[in-house]
Scaffold this motif. Structure first.
Motif, PDB file in Angstrom:
ATOM      1  N   ARG A 102       0.861  -1.190   0.000  1.00 27.29           N
ATOM      2  CA  ARG A 102       0.000   0.000   0.000  1.00 27.29           C
ATOM      3  C   ARG A 102       0.896   1.238   0.000  1.00 27.29           C
ATOM      4  O   ARG A 102       1.915   1.266   0.674  1.00 27.29           O
ATOM      5  CB  ARG A 102      -0.907   0.017   1.216  1.00 27.29           C
ATOM      6  CG  ARG A 102      -1.904  -1.112   1.224  1.00 27.29           C
ATOM      7  CD  ARG A 102      -2.907  -0.951   2.373  1.00 27.29           C
ATOM      8  NE  ARG A 102      -3.667  -2.166   2.578  1.00 27.29           N
ATOM      9  CZ  ARG A 102      -4.746  -2.507   1.900  1.00 27.29           C
ATOM     10  NH1 ARG A 102      -5.198  -1.709   0.968  1.00 27.29           N
ATOM     11  NH2 ARG A 102      -5.378  -3.628   2.153  1.00 27.29           N
ATOM     12  N   TRP A 103       0.469   2.234  -0.741  1.00 28.74           N
ATOM     13  CA  TRP A 103       1.218   3.479  -0.862  1.00 28.74           C
ATOM     14  C   TRP A 103       0.410   4.610  -0.240  1.00 28.74           C
ATOM     15  O   TRP A 103      -0.794   4.697  -0.427  1.00 28.74           O
ATOM     16  CB  TRP A 103       1.500   3.784  -2.323  1.00 28.74           C
ATOM     17  CG  TRP A 103       2.390   2.771  -2.976  1.00 28.74           C
ATOM     18  CD1 TRP A 103       2.021   1.561  -3.471  1.00 28.74           C
ATOM     19  CD2 TRP A 103       3.786   2.885  -3.206  1.00 28.74           C
ATOM     20  NE1 TRP A 103       3.110   0.904  -3.985  1.00 28.74           N
ATOM     21  CE2 TRP A 103       4.215   1.703  -3.845  1.00 28.74           C
ATOM     22  CE3 TRP A 103       4.739   3.862  -2.940  1.00 28.74           C
ATOM     23  CZ2 TRP A 103       5.527   1.475  -4.226  1.00 28.74           C
ATOM     24  CZ3 TRP A 103       6.051   3.640  -3.322  1.00 28.74           C
ATOM     25  CH2 TRP A 103       6.442   2.459  -3.950  1.00 28.74           C
ATOM     26  N   GLU A 104       1.074   5.457   0.507  1.00 30.65           N
ATOM     27  CA  GLU A 104       0.443   6.629   1.114  1.00 30.65           C
ATOM     28  C   GLU A 104       1.447   7.769   1.090  1.00 30.65           C
ATOM     29  O   GLU A 104       2.591   7.590   0.661  1.00 30.65           O
ATOM     30  CB  GLU A 104      -0.025   6.303   2.540  1.00 30.65           C
ATOM     31  CG  GLU A 104       1.038   5.661   3.393  1.00 30.65           C
ATOM     32  CD  GLU A 104       0.490   4.998   4.646  1.00 30.65           C
ATOM     33  OE1 GLU A 104       0.998   5.339   5.732  1.00 30.65           O
ATOM     34  OE2 GLU A 104      -0.413   4.160   4.540  1.00 30.65           O
ATOM     35  N   GLN A 121      -2.985   2.900  -5.663  1.00 29.89           N
ATOM     36  CA  GLN A 121      -2.650   3.092  -4.253  1.00 29.89           C
ATOM     37  C   GLN A 121      -2.266   1.789  -3.572  1.00 29.89           C
ATOM     38  O   GLN A 121      -1.616   1.808  -2.535  1.00 29.89           O
ATOM     39  CB  GLN A 121      -3.801   3.748  -3.509  1.00 29.89           C
ATOM     40  CG  GLN A 121      -3.914   5.220  -3.838  1.00 29.89           C
ATOM     41  CD  GLN A 121      -4.853   5.940  -2.906  1.00 29.89           C
ATOM     42  OE1 GLN A 121      -5.912   5.424  -2.568  1.00 29.89           O
ATOM     43  NE2 GLN A 121      -4.460   7.122  -2.492  1.00 29.89           N
ATOM     44  N   GLN A 122      -2.666   0.666  -4.134  1.00 27.48           N
ATOM     45  CA  GLN A 122      -2.230  -0.637  -3.626  1.00 27.48           C
ATOM     46  C   GLN A 122      -2.076  -1.577  -4.808  1.00 27.48           C
ATOM     47  O   GLN A 122      -2.784  -1.472  -5.797  1.00 27.48           O
ATOM     48  CB  GLN A 122      -3.199  -1.211  -2.604  1.00 27.48           C
ATOM     49  CG  GLN A 122      -4.536  -1.610  -3.172  1.00 27.48           C
ATOM     50  CD  GLN A 122      -5.437  -2.211  -2.108  1.00 27.48           C
ATOM     51  OE1 GLN A 122      -5.255  -1.948  -0.928  1.00 27.48           O
ATOM     52  NE2 GLN A 122      -6.378  -3.012  -2.522  1.00 27.48           N
ATOM     53  N   GLU A 150       1.998  -5.043   3.457  1.00 25.11           N
ATOM     54  CA  GLU A 150       0.884  -5.494   4.287  1.00 25.11           C
ATOM     55  C   GLU A 150       1.221  -6.785   5.029  1.00 25.11           C
ATOM     56  O   GLU A 150       0.685  -7.039   6.097  1.00 25.11           O
ATOM     57  CB  GLU A 150      -0.366  -5.678   3.440  1.00 25.11           C
ATOM     58  CG  GLU A 150      -0.976  -4.366   2.999  1.00 25.11           C
ATOM     59  CD  GLU A 150      -1.455  -3.508   4.168  1.00 25.11           C
ATOM     60  OE1 GLU A 150      -2.231  -3.990   4.993  1.00 25.11           O
ATOM     61  OE2 GLU A 150      -1.025  -2.346   4.244  1.00 25.11           O
TER      62      GLU A 150
END
Length: 168
Positions: A102-104, A121-122, A150
């Motif tokens: 996951r990217w944030e 985003q994932q 994750e």
């Protein structure tokens, strides 16, 4: 004596103890997958042993800083995309293929309203353990991108990327 044959690892041949038991140790190689080793005794046809799955250690997956993408040295124009990637390895230096990432991001400016667009985003890492995204922004600002595994909850932060208008 008990003899072994395997393709993804090695098993050292040995002799049984006085009870006719041999504890054999399977040592995996560099290639991941599933295999069924074979064993045989003198005057006996080869038999299949239980299947062995050679995979990465999901709980120790981590991003290695040397295996991530370089970022632009200067500001990026609004609406332009930047490709960003990072590679997952476990504690034994095995790649982490098919692992969810996951990217944030964090906005580096305290009251900025600009947002970073992350596409996707994932996603799952490819067969080389590589997760890849494209980032852009329609508003000026500096953003720190974060990739998170994750499976292990390990993450890596990138240096800030600054987006600004091309107009003076």
């Amino acid at each position: 004596p008990v003899y072994w044959q395997s393709t993804l690892g090695t098993i050292i041949s040995g002799t049984t103890d006085t009870n006719g038991v041999l504890n054999a140790q399977y040592t995996p190689g560099r290639i991941q997958g599933t295999e069924t080793p074979m064993f045989w005794l003198n005057l006996m046809d080869p038999q299949f042993a239980p299947a062995v799955s050679v995979s990465y250690d999901a709980l120790s997956l981590a991003f290695i800083p040397d295996f991530r993408s370089p970022l632009p040295a200067g500001p990026v124009g609004l609406g332009q995309e930047v490709e960003v990637y990072a590679t997952l390895f476990d504690q034994y230096s095995n790649l982490g293929p098919n692992s969810l990432v996951r990217w944030e991001y964090e906005n580096e400016e305290s009251n900025a309203t600009a947002a970073l667009n992350i596409r996707p985003q994932q996603s799952y890492t490819n067969q080389d353990g590589l997760a890849r995204v494209f980032v852009s922004s329609t508003g000026a600002g500096s953003f720190t991108l974060i990739a998170r595994s994750e499976a292990s909850a390990n993450s890596i932060k990138f240096d800030p990327i600054t987006f600004q208008s091309d107009e003076p």
